[in-house]
Design a protein around this motif. Structure first.
Motif, PDB file in Angstrom:
ATOM      1  N   HIS A  36       0.816  -1.212   0.000  1.00 48.11           N
ATOM      2  CA  HIS A  36       0.000   0.000   0.000  1.00 48.11           C
ATOM      3  C   HIS A  36       0.856   1.272   0.000  1.00 48.11           C
ATOM      4  CE1 HIS A  36       0.600  -1.301   4.160  1.00 48.11           C
ATOM      5  NE2 HIS A  36       0.519  -0.052   4.536  1.00 48.11           N
ATOM      6  N   CYS A  37       1.954   1.284   0.741  1.00 45.15           N
ATOM      7  CA  CYS A  37       2.813   2.476   0.749  1.00 45.15           C
ATOM      8  C   CYS A  37       3.537   2.637  -0.586  1.00 45.15           C
ATOM      9  CB  CYS A  37       3.810   2.392   1.897  1.00 45.15           C
ATOM     10  SG  CYS A  37       3.081   2.685   3.527  1.00 45.15           S
ATOM     11  N   LEU A  38       4.005   1.541  -1.146  1.00 42.48           N
ATOM     12  CA  LEU A  38       4.655   1.587  -2.453  1.00 42.48           C
ATOM     13  C   LEU A  38       3.682   2.082  -3.512  1.00 42.48           C
ATOM     14  CD1 LEU A  38       7.009   0.974  -4.369  1.00 42.48           C
ATOM     15  CD2 LEU A  38       6.191  -1.398  -4.479  1.00 42.48           C
ATOM     16  N   ALA A  39       2.460   1.543  -3.508  1.00 39.99           N
ATOM     17  CA  ALA A  39       1.457   1.960  -4.493  1.00 39.99           C
ATOM     18  C   ALA A  39       1.157   3.449  -4.372  1.00 39.99           C
ATOM     19  CB  ALA A  39       0.176   1.142  -4.307  1.00 39.99           C
ATOM     20  N   ASP A  40       1.063   3.944  -3.141  1.00 38.54           N
ATOM     21  CA  ASP A  40       0.732   5.345  -2.927  1.00 38.54           C
ATOM     22  C   ASP A  40       1.852   6.254  -3.404  1.00 38.54           C
ATOM     23  OD1 ASP A  40      -1.145   7.347  -1.539  1.00 38.54           O
ATOM     24  OD2 ASP A  40       0.781   7.788  -0.598  1.00 38.54           O
ATOM     25  N   VAL A  41       3.107   5.901  -3.096  1.00 40.36           N
ATOM     26  CA  VAL A  41       4.242   6.714  -3.536  1.00 40.36           C
ATOM     27  C   VAL A  41       4.314   6.741  -5.059  1.00 40.36           C
ATOM     28  CG1 VAL A  41       6.757   6.851  -3.592  1.00 40.36           C
ATOM     29  CG2 VAL A  41       5.584   6.425  -1.426  1.00 40.36           C
ATOM     30  N   LEU A  42       4.111   5.586  -5.697  1.00 41.62           N
ATOM     31  CA  LEU A  42       4.153   5.537  -7.156  1.00 41.62           C
ATOM     32  C   LEU A  42       3.047   6.392  -7.769  1.00 41.62           C
ATOM     33  CD1 LEU A  42       4.925   1.752  -7.774  1.00 41.62           C
ATOM     34  CD2 LEU A  42       6.481   3.688  -8.049  1.00 41.62           C
ATOM     35  N   TYR A  43       1.856   6.346  -7.191  1.00 40.96           N
ATOM     36  CA  TYR A  43       0.751   7.164  -7.702  1.00 40.96           C
ATOM     37  C   TYR A  43       1.088   8.646  -7.588  1.00 40.96           C
ATOM     38  CZ  TYR A  43      -3.703   9.625  -7.825  1.00 40.96           C
ATOM     39  OH  TYR A  43      -4.703  10.515  -8.115  1.00 40.96           O
ATOM     40  N   ARG A  44       1.566   9.062  -6.430  1.00 39.56           N
ATOM     41  CA  ARG A  44       1.881  10.479  -6.237  1.00 39.56           C
ATOM     42  C   ARG A  44       3.032  10.919  -7.147  1.00 39.56           C
ATOM     43  NH1 ARG A  44      -0.433  12.315  -1.156  1.00 39.56           N
ATOM     44  NH2 ARG A  44      -1.258  10.559   0.042  1.00 39.56           N
ATOM     45  N   ARG A  80       3.610   9.597 -10.168  1.00 37.06           N
ATOM     46  CA  ARG A  80       3.079   9.648 -11.537  1.00 37.06           C
ATOM     47  C   ARG A  80       2.282  10.924 -11.803  1.00 37.06           C
ATOM     48  NH1 ARG A  80       2.250   3.669 -10.828  1.00 37.06           N
ATOM     49  NH2 ARG A  80       3.791   2.702 -12.226  1.00 37.06           N
ATOM     50  N   ILE A  81       1.590  11.450 -10.817  1.00 36.33           N
ATOM     51  CA  ILE A  81       0.791  12.660 -11.023  1.00 36.33           C
ATOM     52  C   ILE A  81       1.613  13.924 -10.751  1.00 36.33           C
ATOM     53  CG2 ILE A  81      -1.345  11.445 -10.492  1.00 36.33           C
ATOM     54  CD1 ILE A  81      -1.369  12.891  -7.774  1.00 36.33           C
ATOM     55  N   LEU A 101       5.177  14.079  -6.233  1.00 35.38           N
ATOM     56  CA  LEU A 101       6.496  13.790  -5.663  1.00 35.38           C
ATOM     57  C   LEU A 101       7.512  13.805  -6.804  1.00 35.38           C
ATOM     58  CD1 LEU A 101       5.583  10.871  -3.218  1.00 35.38           C
ATOM     59  CD2 LEU A 101       6.029  13.263  -2.623  1.00 35.38           C
ATOM     60  N   PRO A 102       8.066  14.968  -7.128  1.00 36.51           N
ATOM     61  CA  PRO A 102       9.008  15.064  -8.253  1.00 36.51           C
ATOM     62  C   PRO A 102      10.346  14.436  -7.904  1.00 36.51           C
ATOM     63  CG  PRO A 102       8.826  17.177  -7.139  1.00 36.51           C
ATOM     64  CD  PRO A 102       7.833  16.268  -6.483  1.00 36.51           C
ATOM     65  N   MET A 103      10.639  13.292  -8.512  1.00 32.63           N
ATOM     66  CA  MET A 103      11.886  12.583  -8.220  1.00 32.63           C
ATOM     67  C   MET A 103      12.163  11.608  -9.351  1.00 32.63           C
ATOM     68  SD  MET A 103      10.420  10.082  -5.209  1.00 32.63           S
ATOM     69  CE  MET A 103       8.968   9.034  -5.488  1.00 32.63           C
ATOM     70  N   ASP A 104      13.387  11.144  -9.404  1.00 33.62           N
ATOM     71  CA  ASP A 104      13.763  10.055 -10.308  1.00 33.62           C
ATOM     72  C   ASP A 104      13.833   8.781  -9.488  1.00 33.62           C
ATOM     73  OD1 ASP A 104      13.936  11.649 -12.539  1.00 33.62           O
ATOM     74  OD2 ASP A 104      16.107  11.957 -12.386  1.00 33.62           O
ATOM     75  N   ILE A 105      13.005   7.800  -9.845  1.00 34.72           N
ATOM     76  CA  ILE A 105      13.027   6.528  -9.132  1.00 34.72           C
ATOM     77  C   ILE A 105      14.119   5.661  -9.744  1.00 34.72           C
ATOM     78  CG2 ILE A 105      11.738   4.442  -8.560  1.00 34.72           C
ATOM     79  CD1 ILE A 105       9.201   6.095  -8.553  1.00 34.72           C
ATOM     80  N   THR A 106      15.126   5.363  -8.953  1.00 32.97           N
ATOM     81  CA  THR A 106      16.257   4.580  -9.457  1.00 32.97           C
ATOM     82  C   THR A 106      15.962   3.085  -9.462  1.00 32.97           C
ATOM     83  OG1 THR A 106      17.252   4.498  -7.247  1.00 32.97           O
ATOM     84  CG2 THR A 106      17.917   6.309  -8.701  1.00 32.97           C
ATOM     85  N   LEU A 160       4.609  -1.505 -12.895  1.00 34.18           N
ATOM     86  CA  LEU A 160       6.031  -1.209 -12.726  1.00 34.18           C
ATOM     87  C   LEU A 160       6.791  -1.138 -14.044  1.00 34.18           C
ATOM     88  CD1 LEU A 160       6.836  -3.435  -9.601  1.00 34.18           C
ATOM     89  CD2 LEU A 160       6.398  -0.977  -9.670  1.00 34.18           C
ATOM     90  N   ASP A 161       6.104  -1.228 -15.163  1.00 35.73           N
ATOM     91  CA  ASP A 161       6.778  -1.163 -16.463  1.00 35.73           C
ATOM     92  C   ASP A 161       7.586   0.129 -16.571  1.00 35.73           C
ATOM     93  OD1 ASP A 161       5.582  -3.524 -17.083  1.00 35.73           O
ATOM     94  OD2 ASP A 161       4.025  -2.673 -18.356  1.00 35.73           O
ATOM     95  N   GLY A 162       8.828  -0.008 -16.961  1.00 31.03           N
ATOM     96  CA  GLY A 162       9.700   1.152 -17.109  1.00 31.03           C
ATOM     97  C   GLY A 162      10.461   1.505 -15.846  1.00 31.03           C
TER      98      GLY A 162
END
Length: 284
Positions: free
Chosen positions: A97-105, A107-108, A111-116, A132-134
């Motif tokens: 749930h925390c991973l999904a929420d961070v990814l959603y934020r 994507r919109i 949370l401006p960042m580069d996910i390594t 998780l594609d890409g």
């Protein structure tokens, strides 16, 4: 157009710090857009966060000369271009749930960042609904007697990708003292309890057994001492005697998501400064 930069610093308190810093920015025609400061009277340390606009061609000279000023005040400092995304690695286990929420934020654009990369001790199929594609995904299982090898692989990934921050998004593995020390100040954990109460792996069950009326979640920097790191953000929600441990887990998921997101948002915007076992958080 000028670029925007953020300068953060801490040092022993003394007269003239603000004047020296703002005067240095003025010398290079930096335009201060936001400034916050705090003096910790207990430790006699000074903390400051300043956002300023500057023609990009002048930043190298400003940085080089500021280093001399900083040495004179004994400063720990950082100067960063706000337009350059921070590099963040996300670690998760079975609960997503925390991973999904961070990814959603992310994507919109919240949370401006580069996910390594996303790292898990569970296979990719565990997160088949998260898209998780890409995004680089690394399955690093933890098996008996091979934890040291697994952590060596994890550290190699962190270093090779230039990761600046590691986020334990309900990564249910205790980091070794060695790895926790290596990641000091650049690894945030979300703990499903209002620390310092109910540490460990089953805090909701422990809270239910004590009949608590408030449950919460805590985002903190990790240290070698389990669940003892400097606290960044916390939140709570009222519960009652009607709630079962499963109810607390359900309610807690929402608290965990928003607390982790807020802590990550603060870090991405250089709003967190370490103050010994505590933090100074320059909130908006």
């Amino acid at each position: 157009m000028p670029s925007h930069y953020v300068l953060t610093l801490s040092c022993p308190d003394r007269p003239g710090i603000v004047n020296a810093v703002t005067g240095h920015l003025l010398r290079f025609e930096g335009n201060i857009l936001d400034a916050q400061q705090y003096n910790d009277l207990e430790t006699d340390r000074f903390f400051m966060r300043t956002v300023f606009a500057l023609e990009s061609g002048a930043i190298d000279a400003l940085r080089d000369t500021f280093a001399t000023l900083a040495d004179g005040f004994g400063m720990r400092w950082s100067l960063r271009d706000r337009d350059v995304p921070r590099r963040v690695m996300l670690l998760a286990s079975k609960f997503d749930h925390c991973l999904a929420d961070v990814l959603y934020r992310w994507r919109i654009g919240e949370l401006p960042m580069d996910i390594t990369g996303v790292v898990s001790n569970h296979p990719r199929e565990t997160y088949q609904y998260l898209g998780l594609d890409g995004i680089p995904f690394h399955y690093l299982p933890v098996t008996k007697g091979r934890k040291q090898e697994q952590e060596a692989q994890l550290l190699a990934l962190i270093e090779s990708t230039g990761t600046e921050l590691v986020v334990l998004a309900r990564y249910m593995q205790v980091l070794s003292e060695s790895l926790a020390t290596r990641l000091a100040g650049r690894c945030i954990n979300i703990h499903h309890s209002f620390l310092p109460g109910f540490k460990g792996a089953r805090p909701y069950h422990a809270a239910h057994a004590r009949g608590v009326k408030l449950i919460g979640a805590t985002a903190h920097f990790i240290t070698a001492d389990l669940d003892e790191g400097p606290i960044i953000e916390q939140d709570t929600q009222r519960v009652s005697h009607h709630d079962t441990p499963q109810d607390l887990i359900r309610i807690g998921r929402d608290i965990e998501r928003r607390v982790l997101a807020q802590a990550l948002r603060y870090w991405l915007d250089d709003r967190i400064l370490l103050n010994g076992h505590r933090t100074v958080v320059f909130a908006v």
